[in-house]
Every structure is written in C-alpha cells, then in structure tokens.
Design an enzyme around this catalytic site. Structure first.
Site, short mmCIF file in Angstrom:
data_model
loop_
_atom_site.label_atom_id
_atom_site.label_comp_id
_atom_site.label_asym_id
_atom_site.label_seq_id
_atom_site.Cartn_x
_atom_site.Cartn_y
_atom_site.Cartn_z
N ASP A 122 -15.46 1.95 47.67
CA ASP A 122 -14.45 2.39 46.70
C ASP A 122 -13.62 1.18 46.28
O ASP A 122 -13.60 0.15 46.96
CB ASP A 122 -13.54 3.47 47.32
CG ASP A 122 -12.50 3.99 46.31
OD1 ASP A 122 -12.87 4.24 45.15
OD2 ASP A 122 -11.32 4.11 46.67
N SER A 123 -12.89 1.36 45.18
CA SER A 123 -12.00 0.28 44.72
C SER A 123 -10.85 0.07 45.71
O SER A 123 -10.22 -0.98 45.69
CB SER A 123 -11.41 0.65 43.36
OG SER A 123 -10.62 1.82 43.49
N1 DGL Z 1 -11.00 6.06 43.69
C1 DGL Z 1 -11.54 5.73 42.45
C2 DGL Z 1 -12.08 6.88 41.66
O1 DGL Z 1 -12.55 7.80 42.23
C3 DGL Z 1 -10.96 4.62 41.66
C4 DGL Z 1 -9.56 4.58 41.36
C5 DGL Z 1 -9.17 3.29 40.69
O2 DGL Z 1 -9.46 2.23 41.25
O3 DGL Z 1 -8.59 3.36 39.61
O4 DGL Z 1 -12.10 6.89 40.47
#
Ligand code: DGL
Length: 280
Positions: free
Chosen positions: A16-17
C-alpha cells in the site's frame, strides 16, 4: 540488467502507499494465518490518491519489483489507487517480462463482486481517493457484473492525510468526514450501501459510522479481499505451494522505522519490528 528472481517459495507481498493496507493485511491474516507475509508501505511518498496515472504506475511497479526481489511470488495491491491505475498495466505489460509465473492481484474486483448481494435499493455510493474516482474503476467494474446498479461516487482527498498524520480520532476529523458523506448522499437519496473504496478509510470507521445515516450499510474491503484470496489459493494450488507457511509477518516502510512502528502498532494493536527500505 534483468535481475534473477529466486524460485524458492516465499511470503505473500502486501503493498500500500502507507498504512491503509494494514486493514487488508489484518483481515487476510485472520482468514489465512498460516502463511508468511511482507507488508510494504510507501509512507515516504504517500498519498498516491492525488498523483498522476504515470507516477502511481511507476511507484507501484517499483514496489512490486522490490517484493518479487524479496522472494514473493504473489503480491496483493492492498491499495485501490494502485489497483485502479497500475494493476492492469502491470499484469498485461510487465509481468510477462518480469516472470510470467508471478501474480499481482488488486482489491477492487473482490469488493465489487460482493456488492450485488448486499444492496437492496440497487443504489450504491463509493467513497475513495481522487485518483480512484477519476479512473471510474468502480462504476466500470460494478456495471460489468451488475448493470442494474446505480453508482454515485465522491472523492475524499482529506481522509488519507488524516490517517497518515495520526489525526483519525481528533475532533477536527469530523468536519471532513461529514462533508464528504453529505456530498455523496446528496447525489442520490436512494443509496443504501456505501463502499469504502480506499484501504485507509476503515481506520476512520468509528467516525464514518457516526456521520452515516441509519440504514446505510458501510462496506470495508478487508473481509472480501481475504475471502477472495483464500478462494484464489484454493483454485491455484501451484501458487499456494510457492507461498511459505510459518505464520510470520515482516513490515517494511520507505519512511522512518520509528514513525511506522508508532502508527502501525496503534492500528494493529500489537508491537512490531520494521525494516526501512528504499524503492528508488
Ligand atoms: N490506501 C490507498 C487506497 O486504497 C491509497 C491512498 C493514498 O495513498 O492516497 O486508495
């Protein structure tokens, strides 16, 4: 030069980010506790939600390659933004060159598959990052499976920063939580089901539930992704055999280890050790 990847079995990679993928990891570990996992959060470059298609693709590919180098044969993009903007290109264009036997899976499809059985009004709302909303992945995927469902969507650009900056439970968070929920519900007063289409959002769940009118179901993705992964491994014993099973989980971040430990331990309700790594 192309790096030689190990053919030995390895952990399942979860990317994940930032911290959001931890909500997916927790559910996956509940359903599949026997497997080993590497969690990778690109906390140094979060959020991805406001970034361009090209950048999200570039960052996600770097993370996938890193997880492959660390021994993973199977990587889950526990990030909707990456699933919306990078998954297809990686599956179609990159995997055949990197290693056609490795697999990368996303979180949008398993979420969409469950929705047909949940909504009664056939009016669904999606709350997600600006990138995911702009990609239109949710309406497109929902309409492939359930053409009769009306889909409304609202971007929530302030929600990921609230989580990443440990403000999820602060009084100031209420303003932005209420604001985006109201904007979504104003689009369609028949909505009976709201998908949290960003893996960070379950970390705001107590406040989201507080501001969501009674009678509207809120869908967090974790359990659907976990069940879908379990079924995938059942259907693909050749992949299951490439995933080690010692019940271990390793955490990696592109930010400082201390910062990750402080936030992630609170989300996971357990103490963890973390390794710093660089993706560039
Ligand atoms: N948790 C991520 C998602 O599901 C990314 C959120 C982000 O980095 O903006 O989209």
């Amino acid at each position: 030069m192309k790096q030689q990847l190990s053919q030995q079995p390895g952990p399942i990679g979860i990317f994940d980010s930032g911290y959001g993928g931890l909500t997916i990891l927790s559910k996956i570990r509940e359903v599949l506790p026997q497997y080993d996992y590497i969690y990778l959060g690109d906390n140094a470059r979060t959020p991805y939600g406001s970034r361009s298609f090209e950048i999200v693709y570039e960052f996600t590919l770097q993370a996938v390659n890193k997880l492959f180098e660390m021994g993973c044969h199977l990587v889950i993009l526990a990030c909707n933004t990456a699933s919306a903007k990078a998954l297809r290109s990686i599956q179609m264009n990159d995997l055949p060159n990197i290693d056609p036997q490795r697999r990368v899976l996303g979180v949008i499809r398993p979420t969409v598959e469950c929705i047909g059985n949940i909504t009664h009004s056939r009016h669904v709302g999606v709350l997600a990052t600006a990138g995911t909303i702009k990609s239109e992945s949710y309406p497109l995927e929902i309409h492939k499976l359930f053409p009769d469902i009306a889909v409304s969507a609202e971007a929530c650009p302030m929600w990921v920063p609230l989580v990443e900056n440990n403000e999820a439970n602060s009084p100031g968070a209420d303003f932005f939580i209420e604001k985006y929920i109201n904007s979504l519900l104003q689009q369609d007063r028949h909505i009976d089901t709201v998908i949290l289409g960003c893996t960070h959002y379950p970390l705001l769940l107590p406040k989201i539930k507080q501001h969501m009118p009674d009678g509207i179901q809120v869908i967090a993705q974790g359990e659907y992704v976990a069940t879908s992964l379990k079924e995938y491994l059942h259907r693909h014993p050749e992949m299951a055999a490439k995933c080690t099973q010692e019940g271990q989980c390793t955490f990696c971040t592109t930010e400082s280890e201390e910062k990750f430990i402080e936030s992630a331990s609170a989300f996971l309700h357990q103490s963890i050790t973390v390794q710093h790594l660089s993706l560039e």
